[in-house]
Structure formats: C-alpha cells, structure tokens
Design a protein around this motif. Structure first.
Motif, PDB file in Angstrom:
ATOM      1  N   PHE A 185       0.841  -1.184   0.000  1.00 54.55           N
ATOM      2  CA  PHE A 185       0.000   0.000   0.000  1.00 54.55           C
ATOM      3  C   PHE A 185       0.881   1.240   0.000  1.00 54.55           C
ATOM      4  O   PHE A 185       1.978   1.233   0.541  1.00 54.55           O
ATOM      5  N   LEU A 186       0.379   2.292  -0.631  1.00 54.88           N
ATOM      6  CA  LEU A 186       1.096   3.557  -0.674  1.00 54.88           C
ATOM      7  C   LEU A 186       0.093   4.686  -0.485  1.00 54.88           C
ATOM      8  O   LEU A 186      -0.884   4.783  -1.236  1.00 54.88           O
ATOM      9  N   GLU A 187       0.327   5.524   0.523  1.00 60.79           N
ATOM     10  CA  GLU A 187      -0.515   6.697   0.741  1.00 60.79           C
ATOM     11  C   GLU A 187      -0.085   7.769  -0.247  1.00 60.79           C
ATOM     12  O   GLU A 187       1.099   8.078  -0.357  1.00 60.79           O
ATOM     13  N   THR A 188      -1.059   8.322  -1.006  1.00 65.26           N
ATOM     14  CA  THR A 188      -0.777   9.330  -2.018  1.00 65.26           C
ATOM     15  C   THR A 188      -1.759  10.492  -1.857  1.00 65.26           C
ATOM     16  O   THR A 188      -2.756  10.364  -1.134  1.00 65.26           O
ATOM     17  N   PRO A 189      -1.535  11.583  -2.545  1.00 64.06           N
ATOM     18  CA  PRO A 189      -2.482  12.701  -2.472  1.00 64.06           C
ATOM     19  C   PRO A 189      -3.883  12.356  -2.987  1.00 64.06           C
ATOM     20  O   PRO A 189      -4.838  13.062  -2.669  1.00 64.06           O
ATOM     21  N   ILE A 190      -4.021  11.296  -3.775  1.00 63.39           N
ATOM     22  CA  ILE A 190      -5.351  10.927  -4.277  1.00 63.39           C
ATOM     23  C   ILE A 190      -5.981   9.813  -3.453  1.00 63.39           C
ATOM     24  O   ILE A 190      -7.081   9.378  -3.728  1.00 63.39           O
ATOM     25  N   GLY A 191      -5.297   9.335  -2.427  1.00 60.13           N
ATOM     26  CA  GLY A 191      -5.811   8.287  -1.562  1.00 60.13           C
ATOM     27  C   GLY A 191      -4.838   7.126  -1.473  1.00 60.13           C
ATOM     28  O   GLY A 191      -3.742   7.150  -2.027  1.00 60.13           O
ATOM     29  N   LEU A 192      -5.262   6.097  -0.773  1.00 59.29           N
ATOM     30  CA  LEU A 192      -4.436   4.918  -0.549  1.00 59.29           C
ATOM     31  C   LEU A 192      -4.462   4.024  -1.787  1.00 59.29           C
ATOM     32  O   LEU A 192      -5.528   3.645  -2.268  1.00 59.29           O
ATOM     33  N   LEU A 236      -7.219   2.349  -6.152  1.00 55.15           N
ATOM     34  CA  LEU A 236      -7.485   3.021  -4.892  1.00 55.15           C
ATOM     35  C   LEU A 236      -8.101   2.001  -3.954  1.00 55.15           C
ATOM     36  O   LEU A 236      -8.982   1.231  -4.343  1.00 55.15           O
ATOM     37  N   ALA A 237      -7.623   1.973  -2.732  1.00 62.23           N
ATOM     38  CA  ALA A 237      -8.046   0.953  -1.777  1.00 62.23           C
ATOM     39  C   ALA A 237      -8.649   1.601  -0.540  1.00 62.23           C
ATOM     40  O   ALA A 237      -8.502   2.793  -0.302  1.00 62.23           O
ATOM     41  N   GLY A 238      -9.261   0.774   0.268  1.00 67.38           N
ATOM     42  CA  GLY A 238      -9.752   1.221   1.563  1.00 67.38           C
ATOM     43  C   GLY A 238      -8.629   1.135   2.581  1.00 67.38           C
ATOM     44  O   GLY A 238      -7.476   1.444   2.285  1.00 67.38           O
ATOM     45  N   ALA A 239      -8.930   0.651   3.761  1.00 73.23           N
ATOM     46  CA  ALA A 239      -7.925   0.535   4.821  1.00 73.23           C
ATOM     47  C   ALA A 239      -6.863  -0.494   4.445  1.00 73.23           C
ATOM     48  O   ALA A 239      -7.172  -1.526   3.844  1.00 73.23           O
ATOM     49  N   PRO A 240      -5.587  -0.220   4.777  1.00 74.86           N
ATOM     50  CA  PRO A 240      -4.521  -1.158   4.418  1.00 74.86           C
ATOM     51  C   PRO A 240      -4.605  -2.458   5.204  1.00 74.86           C
ATOM     52  O   PRO A 240      -5.151  -2.495   6.301  1.00 74.86           O
ATOM     53  N   GLN A 241      -4.066  -3.485   4.596  1.00 77.41           N
ATOM     54  CA  GLN A 241      -3.934  -4.789   5.237  1.00 77.41           C
ATOM     55  C   GLN A 241      -2.443  -5.083   5.266  1.00 77.41           C
ATOM     56  O   GLN A 241      -1.631  -4.261   4.876  1.00 77.41           O
TER      57      GLN A 241
END
Length: 155
Positions: free
Chosen positions: A7-14, A29-34
């Motif tokens: 997962f990578l947090e970006t300005p457009i979301g995860l 684009l994903a929800g909460a990371p696993q």
C-alpha cells in the motif's frame, strides 16, 4: 495466483499495488490497508512504489516496469502500451488514440475503463476532443486532479 502487494498513501488516496512474478497485475485506490505480501512479484511492487513516490513528488516520470497482461486481449494490450507512451503533462483524445490504433473512440473508452493499473497506464491522459475530461471509472475528480497535477488544463 501468488501475488505480492503493498500500500502507498498518495495525495489521491491509498493505493494498493499488486504484482505476480510476470509484472503488475493491478493498481487501484483501496480502503484501509492490510498486511503486505512479499511474494514472487515483490520486485514489481517496489518498482511501482518508487515510480509513484517520484510521480507524486512532481517528477515527470512514466512507469516502465512490466505489466502482467495475462487475460488481456491483444487489442487491450496494444491500447494500454500505446497509452503508456503519452508523455507526462500531455493528453490525447479518444479519437486520436483510436486513429493511431485503428479503433473506434468508443472502443478506446471501453479499453480505458478496463485498465487495471492506475498511473502505470496513464488512462487519465486520454480525454474528449473538446477538452472535457470524460469518464474515469466513476472517479472523474481523481482524473481531473491528476491532470491538474501534471499541469494540464482541460476545458
């Protein structure tokens, strides 16, 4: 299929980045990371993460890593490879892309909706001939943000 992912947090979301041993299989684009999984495709995941970090730092880079095209039609593969060649900060219309590949603009639109690799295949750079942003699989705001981030001012 044995996948690696991160997962990578970006300005457009995860973003969730997935890869097989053959290449990237999906970026979305994903929800909460696993938990991350460092399987046989881990090198492809880390290559994309490096690309995305450079991209969101404002560096005009394109993704040059492998894509796992298993399941893609030859027409989709050709379309997606072509779209990868559209430079950072530039756009082409659905019609221009269609003319280059001998496809109807609607076929180009359908192909863009089916792109499974956000940013790696910059589908956001394909817009309407009149400058309208057009669709982006329900994420038109993300498409507009990416274009503005690259300095493109569509109509």
């Amino acid at each position: 299929m044995n996948l690696a992912w991160a997962f990578l947090e970006t300005p457009i979301g995860l973003l969730r980045v997935e890869a097989s041993a053959a290449g990237l299989t999906r970026v979305h684009l994903a929800g909460a990371p696993q938990d991350e999984a460092d399987g046989p495709g881990w090198a492809h995941v880390t290559r994309f993460l490096d690309f995305a970090e450079r991209y969101f730092a404002g560096e005009p880079v394109g993704y040059a890593g492998a894509l796992d095209l298993s399941g893609a039609t030859p027409q989709q593969a050709a379309l997606w490879r072509y779209v990868q060649s559209i430079p950072y900060g530039r756009t082409q219309s659905y019609a221009q892309v269609g003319r280059a590949l001998g496809l109807h603009p609607r076929a180009v639109g359908a192909g863009m909706r089916a792109v499974p690799w956000l940013l790696a295949v910059p589908a956001h750079r394909v817009i309407h001939a009149d400058g309208r942003v057009g669709g982006f699989a329900g994420m038109e705001g993300v498409k507009a943000w990416l274009l503005a981030f690259e300095g493109v001012n569509p109509a």
